[in-house]
Design an enzyme around this catalytic site. Sequence first.
Site, PDB file in Angstrom:
ATOM      1  N   THR A 245       0.846  -1.200   0.000  1.00 54.51           N
ATOM      2  CA  THR A 245       0.000   0.000   0.000  1.00 54.51           C
ATOM      3  C   THR A 245       0.878   1.244   0.000  1.00 54.51           C
ATOM      4  O   THR A 245       0.386   2.345   0.274  1.00 54.51           O
ATOM      5  CB  THR A 245      -0.928   0.026   1.226  1.00 54.51           C
ATOM      6  OG1 THR A 245      -0.123  -0.035   2.419  1.00 54.51           O
ATOM      7  CG2 THR A 245      -1.909  -1.123   1.203  1.00 54.51           C
ATOM      8  N   ALA A 246       2.170   1.087  -0.295  1.00 54.96           N
ATOM      9  CA  ALA A 246       3.115   2.200  -0.219  1.00 54.96           C
ATOM     10  C   ALA A 246       3.336   2.811  -1.600  1.00 54.96           C
ATOM     11  O   ALA A 246       2.616   3.731  -1.998  1.00 54.96           O
ATOM     12  CB  ALA A 246       4.420   1.722   0.409  1.00 54.96           C
ATOM     13  N   ARG A 247       4.313   2.308  -2.319  1.00 57.93           N
ATOM     14  CA  ARG A 247       4.619   2.778  -3.669  1.00 57.93           C
ATOM     15  C   ARG A 247       4.986   1.582  -4.537  1.00 57.93           C
ATOM     16  O   ARG A 247       5.716   0.690  -4.104  1.00 57.93           O
ATOM     17  CB  ARG A 247       5.791   3.770  -3.646  1.00 57.93           C
ATOM     18  CG  ARG A 247       5.474   5.109  -2.988  1.00 57.93           C
ATOM     19  CD  ARG A 247       4.547   5.949  -3.861  1.00 57.93           C
ATOM     20  NE  ARG A 247       4.349   7.287  -3.315  1.00 57.93           N
ATOM     21  CZ  ARG A 247       3.355   7.622  -2.491  1.00 57.93           C
ATOM     22  NH1 ARG A 247       2.478   6.700  -2.136  1.00 57.93           N
ATOM     23  NH2 ARG A 247       3.231   8.857  -2.057  1.00 57.93           N
ATOM     24  N   ASP A 270      -2.125  -2.508  -3.950  1.00 58.44           N
ATOM     25  CA  ASP A 270      -2.918  -1.287  -4.140  1.00 58.44           C
ATOM     26  C   ASP A 270      -2.178  -0.264  -4.989  1.00 58.44           C
ATOM     27  O   ASP A 270      -2.782   0.672  -5.484  1.00 58.44           O
ATOM     28  CB  ASP A 270      -3.266  -0.674  -2.778  1.00 58.44           C
ATOM     29  CG  ASP A 270      -4.246   0.480  -2.882  1.00 58.44           C
ATOM     30  OD1 ASP A 270      -5.330   0.279  -3.471  1.00 58.44           O
ATOM     31  OD2 ASP A 270      -3.937   1.583  -2.386  1.00 58.44           O
ATOM     32  N   GLU A 275       1.550   3.499 -12.457  1.00 56.98           N
ATOM     33  CA  GLU A 275       0.416   3.649 -11.545  1.00 56.98           C
ATOM     34  C   GLU A 275      -0.785   2.831 -11.991  1.00 56.98           C
ATOM     35  O   GLU A 275      -1.489   2.246 -11.164  1.00 56.98           O
ATOM     36  CB  GLU A 275       0.043   5.132 -11.454  1.00 56.98           C
ATOM     37  CG  GLU A 275      -1.165   5.449 -10.600  1.00 56.98           C
ATOM     38  CD  GLU A 275      -0.947   5.230  -9.110  1.00 56.98           C
ATOM     39  OE1 GLU A 275      -1.949   5.205  -8.373  1.00 56.98           O
ATOM     40  OE2 GLU A 275       0.215   5.075  -8.688  1.00 56.98           O
ATOM     41  N   HIS A 294      -5.401   1.895  -6.095  1.00 58.63           N
ATOM     42  CA  HIS A 294      -4.836   2.936  -5.218  1.00 58.63           C
ATOM     43  C   HIS A 294      -5.938   3.579  -4.362  1.00 58.63           C
ATOM     44  O   HIS A 294      -6.134   4.795  -4.370  1.00 58.63           O
ATOM     45  CB  HIS A 294      -4.114   4.001  -6.057  1.00 58.63           C
ATOM     46  CG  HIS A 294      -3.076   4.751  -5.275  1.00 58.63           C
ATOM     47  ND1 HIS A 294      -2.019   5.400  -5.876  1.00 58.63           N
ATOM     48  CD2 HIS A 294      -2.923   4.966  -3.944  1.00 58.63           C
ATOM     49  CE1 HIS A 294      -1.264   5.987  -4.955  1.00 58.63           C
ATOM     50  NE2 HIS A 294      -1.806   5.737  -3.781  1.00 58.63           N
ATOM     51  N   ALA A 296      -6.253   2.693  -0.892  1.00 57.61           N
ATOM     52  CA  ALA A 296      -5.979   2.563   0.538  1.00 57.61           C
ATOM     53  C   ALA A 296      -5.986   3.913   1.230  1.00 57.61           C
ATOM     54  O   ALA A 296      -6.434   4.042   2.374  1.00 57.61           O
ATOM     55  CB  ALA A 296      -4.639   1.856   0.761  1.00 57.61           C
TER      56      ALA A 296
END
Length: 336
Positions: A245-247, A270, A275, A294, A296
Amino acid sequence: MSRPAILLAMEPSRTEHVLPDEILRRLGSIGRLLDSKPLQHFDDERAKRLLAEAEILITGWGAPYVVPDIPATAKRLRLIVHAAGTVKGIIDDSIFEAGIVVSHAAEANAVPVAEFTLAAIIFAGKRAFRFRDLYVADRNRDRTHPMQREAIGNYGRTVGIVGASRIGRRVIELLRPFDYRLLLFDPMLDAAEATALGTEKVDLDELMRRADIVSLHAPSLASTRHMIDAGRLSLMKDGATLINTARGILVDEAALLSELKTGRIDAVIDVTDPEIPQPGSVFYDLRNVFLTPHIAGAIGLERARLGEMAVDEVERFMTGRPLLYQIHQANLENIA
């Protein structure tokens, strides 16, 4: 105390619910809102007119880049509060050099990310997605009943947290009531600090080997790019789950997809790099991947926390109290 002139800059379609009426009313009690319609550009006549008067600028998702000539255009500007997460790509270094104070609401955005991660960890421990798929496919319990005898569930499982960031720390806090063993990798923390958080400090390879569930919370830096590579993915236990859920850039995506295709591990993803995966990406098709767009971070009504936190910072600034979430130029290198 004079009421400061406040200006907004954000993309309305991306920031709905950030500044609902009750938060705008509160903002109006603190200062003079120059225009309820946010700026989306800084180079047109309206923007130049409003910037010349503004003392406080509240930015958000979709805000234009706060360029180096802003201090000359907005000579009265004293504070910028970003009602969103990272200020990277939003605030130019010249803003700090001009002595303009910068704060942000990343702490508010951390709350839903940590909540999402908690849910993902619990579902991963129960193998909920695999149970769902088998149940829906078979429409009976011939294969789901035997799975319940496997060494799964959330009692005594080992969760590895990669990065003691604000989100990583919130996840650790949320996990405290559960019967997990928590491993932590963060080169910025020593063993005593990790213990104080209720975790065991380990290196990244050991975490990848020991954890049943690995959750990524490291910032996107040159040093963290592809930190989860083919070698480290190969260390994961059979049946383990990777949560990101970060990058997306933290993970070597080609290596991850190669590992996932074997069916040996699961993933809750996520964020990806790019992207949005290409339409033909197998991310969309793999049954052992739970892929979300994305979400989260703050969405819908959760976004109001961002506005509330931004207005809290404005109020602190105007009453001479220390800001809780001020960003200094020296911090930029190590934040997400």
